[in-house]
Write a protein that holds these residues in place. Sequence first.
Motif, PDB file in Angstrom:
ATOM      1  N   LEU A   1      37.059  44.623  46.174  1.00 50.74           N
ATOM      2  CA  LEU A   1      37.119  46.105  46.533  1.00 50.74           C
ATOM      3  C   LEU A   1      36.263  46.975  45.690  1.00 50.74           C
ATOM      4  CD1 LEU A   1      40.706  46.550  48.087  1.00 50.74           C
ATOM      5  CD2 LEU A   1      38.325  46.261  49.476  1.00 50.74           C
ATOM      6  N   ALA A   2      36.601  46.825  44.373  1.00 53.19           N
ATOM      7  CA  ALA A   2      35.691  47.603  43.532  1.00 53.19           C
ATOM      8  C   ALA A   2      34.398  47.199  43.450  1.00 53.19           C
ATOM      9  CB  ALA A   2      36.517  47.083  42.094  1.00 53.19           C
ATOM     10  N   GLN A   3      34.031  46.065  43.580  1.00 56.28           N
ATOM     11  CA  GLN A   3      32.438  45.821  44.001  1.00 56.28           C
ATOM     12  C   GLN A   3      32.038  46.280  44.991  1.00 56.28           C
ATOM     13  OE1 GLN A   3      32.969  41.392  43.761  1.00 56.28           O
ATOM     14  NE2 GLN A   3      32.668  41.219  41.590  1.00 56.28           N
ATOM     15  N   MET A   4      32.937  46.332  46.311  1.00 57.20           N
ATOM     16  CA  MET A   4      32.355  47.129  47.330  1.00 57.20           C
ATOM     17  C   MET A   4      31.861  48.520  47.104  1.00 57.20           C
ATOM     18  SD  MET A   4      33.759  47.256  51.089  1.00 57.20           S
ATOM     19  CE  MET A   4      35.313  48.394  50.780  1.00 57.20           C
ATOM     20  N   ALA A   5      33.010  49.221  46.290  1.00 58.40           N
ATOM     21  CA  ALA A   5      32.712  50.541  45.926  1.00 58.40           C
ATOM     22  C   ALA A   5      31.526  50.784  45.160  1.00 58.40           C
ATOM     23  CB  ALA A   5      33.973  51.105  45.344  1.00 58.40           C
TER      24      ALA A   5
ATOM     25  N   PHE B   1      43.834  44.824  34.554  1.00 57.70           N
ATOM     26  CA  PHE B   1      42.750  45.818  34.558  1.00 57.70           C
ATOM     27  C   PHE B   1      41.403  45.150  33.956  1.00 57.70           C
ATOM     28  CE2 PHE B   1      46.438  48.072  34.730  1.00 57.70           C
ATOM     29  CZ  PHE B   1      46.193  49.235  35.637  1.00 57.70           C
ATOM     30  N   ALA B   2      41.679  44.145  32.742  1.00 59.48           N
ATOM     31  CA  ALA B   2      40.471  43.589  32.263  1.00 59.48           C
ATOM     32  C   ALA B   2      39.615  42.952  33.420  1.00 59.48           C
ATOM     33  CB  ALA B   2      40.984  42.443  31.442  1.00 59.48           C
ATOM     34  N   ALA B   3      40.497  42.086  34.537  1.00 57.03           N
ATOM     35  CA  ALA B   3      39.659  41.362  35.517  1.00 57.03           C
ATOM     36  C   ALA B   3      39.002  42.294  36.248  1.00 57.03           C
ATOM     37  CB  ALA B   3      40.817  40.677  36.336  1.00 57.03           C
ATOM     38  N   VAL B   4      39.463  43.594  36.549  1.00 57.61           N
ATOM     39  CA  VAL B   4      38.346  44.583  37.267  1.00 57.61           C
ATOM     40  C   VAL B   4      37.354  44.828  36.524  1.00 57.61           C
ATOM     41  CG1 VAL B   4      38.545  46.778  38.409  1.00 57.61           C
ATOM     42  CG2 VAL B   4      40.538  45.488  38.563  1.00 57.61           C
ATOM     43  N   GLN B   5      37.596  45.316  35.103  1.00 60.43           N
ATOM     44  CA  GLN B   5      36.334  45.634  34.244  1.00 60.43           C
ATOM     45  C   GLN B   5      35.401  44.652  34.374  1.00 60.43           C
ATOM     46  OE1 GLN B   5      36.275  47.525  30.265  1.00 60.43           O
ATOM     47  NE2 GLN B   5      36.281  45.292  29.900  1.00 60.43           N
TER      48      GLN B   5
END
Length: 355
Positions: free
Chosen positions: A123-127, A155-159
Amino acid sequence: MRGSMRALAKLTRVRRRTLAGTSSSHRFQSNTSGSKSFQGVWPIVATPFHDDEALDLEGFAKSIRFFRECGASGATVCGVLGESNRLTDAERAQLVETAVGAAGAMPICVGVSHAGTRATVDLAQMAQDLGAHSVMVTPTKEAFPQSDAQLFDYFAAVQDGCALPIVLQDHPASTGVFMGAELLVQICAHLASVQCIKLEAVPTPPKIAALRKAWAAQPPAFPECSILTGLGALYGGFDVEQGTDGFMTGFAFPEVLMAIDGAARAGNVERAHAIYAQFLPLLVFEQQPGVGIRKEVYRLRGLIECGRVRRPAPQVSTVAAAALAAQIERSLYDPFPGVDLTKPLTPLFERLSRS
């Protein structure tokens, strides 16, 4: 706690070695620059629906443009107020694309939290692909207690999967996840993308003070990241006393929050408290469970035509709608006769913050 923090420190060293090989052009690094990238007022935007529960993209774009005209520092979409748990991924994409298009130069933050780490990253990549400025992320409750190291790794995975700045949402009342001040400071210090804490851990003033104290003990290379408080600004007057950098919340009169924040930034905390006290009844009334009340305010402000909330959530009751109208009368029409709620009230509240 000591064992957990030792594990976190070990994970941090591994993560920093891993990130050392990542291209700096892809990684957002500004939290070591000494400047804060999140300040002011960031409204959390409600997701409007037609009466058949289809997305009202026209009303959504109008809301974004309205908050931009009010002078908001940014806006956040697909959060809890945006009924993100009732949206499909395709609808999320439509909302982000619409928000970015309507926002102009105003940055858009996108809520991307999900029970699965992989889904959160996707979802972060889509944003990011749709032009968002940043993403808001909060962990979710599991059947087993999560260690500090596991939360850090989330949180590191999202980064690792997204180049955008991250807003870390700390809202244990909804997530069941409690993160101490020391853990939050370590996450911000060692994950460059985490630029802001959206603090909603009650009571907020002591948590802000604890964060400031913990940051003060860090080396100069790790300056403080931003703290924006939420919870409908229910404790806003007390939050600004402790040095919050602004608000990221859904109160449907962001002009009021901008006046509180502006007075505090000017060093006049007593004036900030006076504005907060003047509008506290409206803040309290709007902070009822659910989003029906807030959508009714949007409707009264001319931003949306329908206050529909997606099922199974309840719609605003006629009793609540009448009580809301009466409180708006007391809070706004009585002290400011002839005020037009459908227009940005920023000039009025700017004068109020200086008086």
